[in-house]
Design a protein around this motif. Sequence first.
Motif, short mmCIF file in Angstrom:
data_model
loop_
_atom_site.label_atom_id
_atom_site.label_comp_id
_atom_site.label_asym_id
_atom_site.label_seq_id
_atom_site.Cartn_x
_atom_site.Cartn_y
_atom_site.Cartn_z
N GLU A 244 3.66 -0.34 3.71
CA GLU A 244 3.47 0.96 3.10
C GLU A 244 4.74 1.25 2.29
O GLU A 244 5.77 1.62 2.85
N HIS B 144 -6.53 2.64 1.25
CA HIS B 144 -7.28 2.75 2.51
C HIS B 144 -8.57 1.94 2.42
O HIS B 144 -8.93 1.22 3.36
N LYS C 168 -7.78 -1.85 2.61
CA LYS C 168 -7.41 -2.23 3.98
C LYS C 168 -8.66 -2.27 4.86
O LYS C 168 -8.84 -3.21 5.65
N ARG C 169 -9.52 -1.30 4.72
CA ARG C 169 -10.75 -1.25 5.51
C ARG C 169 -11.64 -2.45 5.23
O ARG C 169 -12.24 -3.03 6.15
N SER D 68 0.63 5.07 2.08
CA SER D 68 -0.10 5.71 3.18
C SER D 68 -1.04 6.81 2.72
O SER D 68 -2.02 7.10 3.39
N SER E 214 0.83 -1.19 0.00
CA SER E 214 0.00 0.00 0.00
C SER E 214 0.87 1.25 0.00
O SER E 214 2.10 1.17 0.09
#
Length: 102
Positions: free
Chosen positions: A42, A25, A28-29, A19, A17
Amino acid sequence: MDRVAKLASQKAVVIFSKSSCGMCHAIKRLFYELGVGPTIYEVDEESRGKEIEWCLMRLGCNPSVPAVFIGGKFVGAPNTVMTLHLNGSLKKMLRDAGALWL
């Protein structure tokens, strides 16, 4: 390529990923909401992040992140992950990799 393969095979779910990436995001969520605690690298914070990005692009990731690996195998980018989630295959993959128990 060996570094990415080694990092990807150390845990059941690995996400490469950045950041500051909104799509990263979101992916990941999704995993957190499924009850999975992925290992996250990251690449913008890694000392060899550019090398990792280059390897991910050679695997077919364009853009290079987010890139998801399950059970040490490259699953794909957000479109692939979301398709697997919507058709119900993602949970089976996660169970088979030992990342989900239900």
